[in-house]
Design a protein around this motif. Structure first.
Motif, short mmCIF file in Angstrom:
data_model
loop_
_atom_site.label_atom_id
_atom_site.label_comp_id
_atom_site.label_asym_id
_atom_site.label_seq_id
_atom_site.Cartn_x
_atom_site.Cartn_y
_atom_site.Cartn_z
N ASN A 8 11.75 -1.96 -30.06
CA ASN A 8 12.13 -3.32 -29.67
C ASN A 8 10.92 -4.22 -29.56
O ASN A 8 10.97 -5.40 -29.87
CB ASN A 8 12.86 -3.29 -28.33
CG ASN A 8 14.25 -2.71 -28.47
OD1 ASN A 8 14.80 -2.69 -29.56
ND2 ASN A 8 14.80 -2.22 -27.37
N TRP A 67 22.34 -0.73 -35.23
CA TRP A 67 23.00 0.46 -34.69
C TRP A 67 22.30 1.72 -35.19
O TRP A 67 22.03 2.64 -34.41
CB TRP A 67 24.47 0.46 -35.09
CG TRP A 67 25.25 1.69 -34.67
CD1 TRP A 67 25.19 2.93 -35.24
CD2 TRP A 67 26.18 1.78 -33.59
NE1 TRP A 67 26.04 3.79 -34.59
CE2 TRP A 67 26.65 3.11 -33.58
CE3 TRP A 67 26.68 0.87 -32.66
CZ2 TRP A 67 27.61 3.56 -32.65
CZ3 TRP A 67 27.61 1.32 -31.74
CH2 TRP A 67 28.06 2.64 -31.73
N LEU A 70 19.00 2.23 -33.64
CA LEU A 70 19.15 2.54 -32.23
C LEU A 70 19.52 4.00 -32.02
O LEU A 70 18.91 4.70 -31.20
CB LEU A 70 20.22 1.63 -31.61
CG LEU A 70 20.53 1.81 -30.13
CD1 LEU A 70 19.32 1.43 -29.28
CD2 LEU A 70 21.74 0.98 -29.73
N GLU A 244 28.40 -2.13 -25.47
CA GLU A 244 27.09 -2.17 -26.13
C GLU A 244 25.98 -1.83 -25.14
O GLU A 244 25.02 -1.14 -25.49
CB GLU A 244 26.87 -3.56 -26.73
CG GLU A 244 25.74 -3.60 -27.75
CD GLU A 244 24.58 -4.45 -27.29
OE1 GLU A 244 23.62 -4.59 -28.05
OE2 GLU A 244 24.64 -4.95 -26.15
N SER A 245 26.11 -2.27 -23.88
CA SER A 245 25.13 -1.92 -22.86
C SER A 245 25.09 -0.41 -22.63
O SER A 245 24.02 0.17 -22.44
CB SER A 245 25.46 -2.64 -21.55
OG SER A 245 25.32 -4.04 -21.68
N LYS A 248 23.23 1.22 -25.53
CA LYS A 248 21.78 1.01 -25.38
C LYS A 248 21.21 1.90 -24.29
O LYS A 248 20.13 2.49 -24.45
CB LYS A 248 21.48 -0.46 -25.10
CG LYS A 248 21.73 -1.39 -26.27
CD LYS A 248 21.24 -2.79 -25.98
CE LYS A 248 21.99 -3.44 -24.85
NZ LYS A 248 21.62 -4.86 -24.66
N ALA A 253 17.28 2.01 -24.67
CA ALA A 253 16.78 0.73 -25.20
C ALA A 253 17.26 -0.43 -24.33
O ALA A 253 18.39 -0.43 -23.84
CB ALA A 253 17.25 0.52 -26.64
N LYS A 254 16.40 -1.39 -24.13
CA LYS A 254 16.79 -2.61 -23.39
C LYS A 254 17.58 -3.55 -24.28
O LYS A 254 18.57 -4.14 -23.86
CB LYS A 254 15.54 -3.31 -22.85
CG LYS A 254 15.83 -4.59 -22.06
CD LYS A 254 14.54 -5.23 -21.56
CE LYS A 254 14.85 -6.49 -20.72
NZ LYS A 254 15.49 -7.53 -21.52
N ASP A 255 17.12 -3.74 -25.51
CA ASP A 255 17.81 -4.58 -26.49
C ASP A 255 18.02 -3.78 -27.77
O ASP A 255 17.27 -2.85 -28.07
CB ASP A 255 17.00 -5.84 -26.80
CG ASP A 255 16.88 -6.77 -25.60
OD1 ASP A 255 17.90 -6.95 -24.91
OD2 ASP A 255 15.77 -7.28 -25.36
N ALA A 256 19.04 -4.18 -28.54
CA ALA A 256 19.29 -3.52 -29.81
C ALA A 256 18.31 -3.97 -30.89
O ALA A 256 18.15 -3.30 -31.90
CB ALA A 256 20.72 -3.79 -30.28
N ASP A 268 23.27 -7.52 -29.65
CA ASP A 268 23.25 -8.13 -28.32
C ASP A 268 23.99 -9.45 -28.29
O ASP A 268 24.59 -9.82 -27.28
CB ASP A 268 21.81 -8.33 -27.86
CG ASP A 268 21.04 -7.03 -27.81
OD1 ASP A 268 21.44 -6.13 -27.07
OD2 ASP A 268 20.02 -6.93 -28.52
#
Length: 300
Positions: A8, A67, A70, A244-245, A248, A253-256, A268
């Protein structure tokens, strides 16, 4: 091995842009990004046709890419090759007025991706890798099929996409503002440590108001059932955000991604919209068939 957080931070062009804009706070970045992207998206919705189909296909490809990075840790060709091929063929089929075949192609792509991963078991950081691979294609394909098939309805396609999009955007905006202003008990802290019940309720109010206003401005009669549909889409928007959260969090991961400053990646930004758009399409198809899903969604 590169961790999700490192990915990220090193998000290519998006990550560099985020670093350049690092002096802005997150809320300002969200506003700037929305001010740039919203007119482009609304213009494509207005134009419809191939312009809008290409926008949806590009978004779907980006979601599938994020995706895959991730859940796998890299751009795994076992997932991306069948997935991207399926999206390209689905785009062509929608343009050729074959919506059912386009939806079927996304399902075929998901099955192929799962099958390839099962038959070629290289490193995969998650259990049940064929399931995660197939889910990625379906998830990305949803970002294309839902809005594209709604918009192709010649009678109310424009209104239907605006109805869904503005309901989702209002849900996100009102939830964000209400959550920050009111605070209070958390909605699901194990999945999302910042979302509150106050934000969820605020999102529902905003989503229903926006959807009903779009219908009223478009001359749609019987606003009560339309408002109920907007309420359901607002709930699903927030459910899509939580899903989605959870994905993650499962992969640390904090963001995709880092493509959109202040928002993260396409996943996101589109997590709630793609779920709401698919639900809206299913409602419309069940009521009026594949050729008039927008009428089935809005005319009661």
């Amino acid at each position: 091995m590169t961790t999700p957080d490192q990915r990220n931070q090193d998000g290519g062009t998006g990550g560099q842009l985020s670093s350049m804009l690092g002096g802005m706070n997150n809320f300002t970045l969200r506003i700037v990004s929305a001010a740039i992207l919203a007119p482009i998206v609304l213009g494509c919705i207005w134009l419809g046709g191939w312009v809008f189909f290409l926008l949806c296909a590009a978004a779907a490809a980006g979601v599938l890419w994020e995706w895959t990075r991730l859940v796998v840790g890299n751009a795994d060709a076992r997932v991306l090759l069948p997935g991207m091929t399926a999206l390209a063929v689905a785009l062509l089929l929608v343009g050729l007025d074959e919506p059912g075949a386009a939806a079927g192609m996304v399902v075929i792509g998901a099955v192929l991706a799962g099958g390839v991963v099962a038959a070629w078991p290289l490193r995969f950081p998650a259990r049940n890798p064929p399931l995660w691979a197939a889910a990625g294609v379906l998830y990305g394909g949803t970002a294309f099929i839902g809005p594209a098939l709604l918009r192709r309805d010649p009678t109310l396609g424009l209104t239907a996409v605006l109805f869904v999009a503005l309901s989702v955007w209002a849900t996100d905006i009102f939830a964000y503002c209400a959550g920050r202003a009111i605070g209070g008990p958390l909605l699901w802290p194990q999945v999302s440590p910042k979302k509150t019940w106050a934000g969820a309720v605020g999102g529902l109010i905003g989503g229903v108001a926006a959807g009903t206003l779009v219908a009223y401005a478009s001359g749609i009669g019987r606003l009560v059932p339309v408002g109920i549909v907007a309420l359901m889409l607002s709930v699903l928007t927030q459910a899509g955000d939580l899903f989605e959260s959870a994905v993650k969090r499962r992969f640390g991961a904090k963001d995709a991604g880092a493509l959109i400053p202040g928002h993260g990646g396409l996943m996101d930004r589109l997590d709630g919209f793609l779920v709401a758009a698919l639900a809206a399409l299913l409602i419309g198809v069940l009521r009026q068939g594949m050729d008039a899903p927008a009428q089935g969604l809005l005319v009661w």
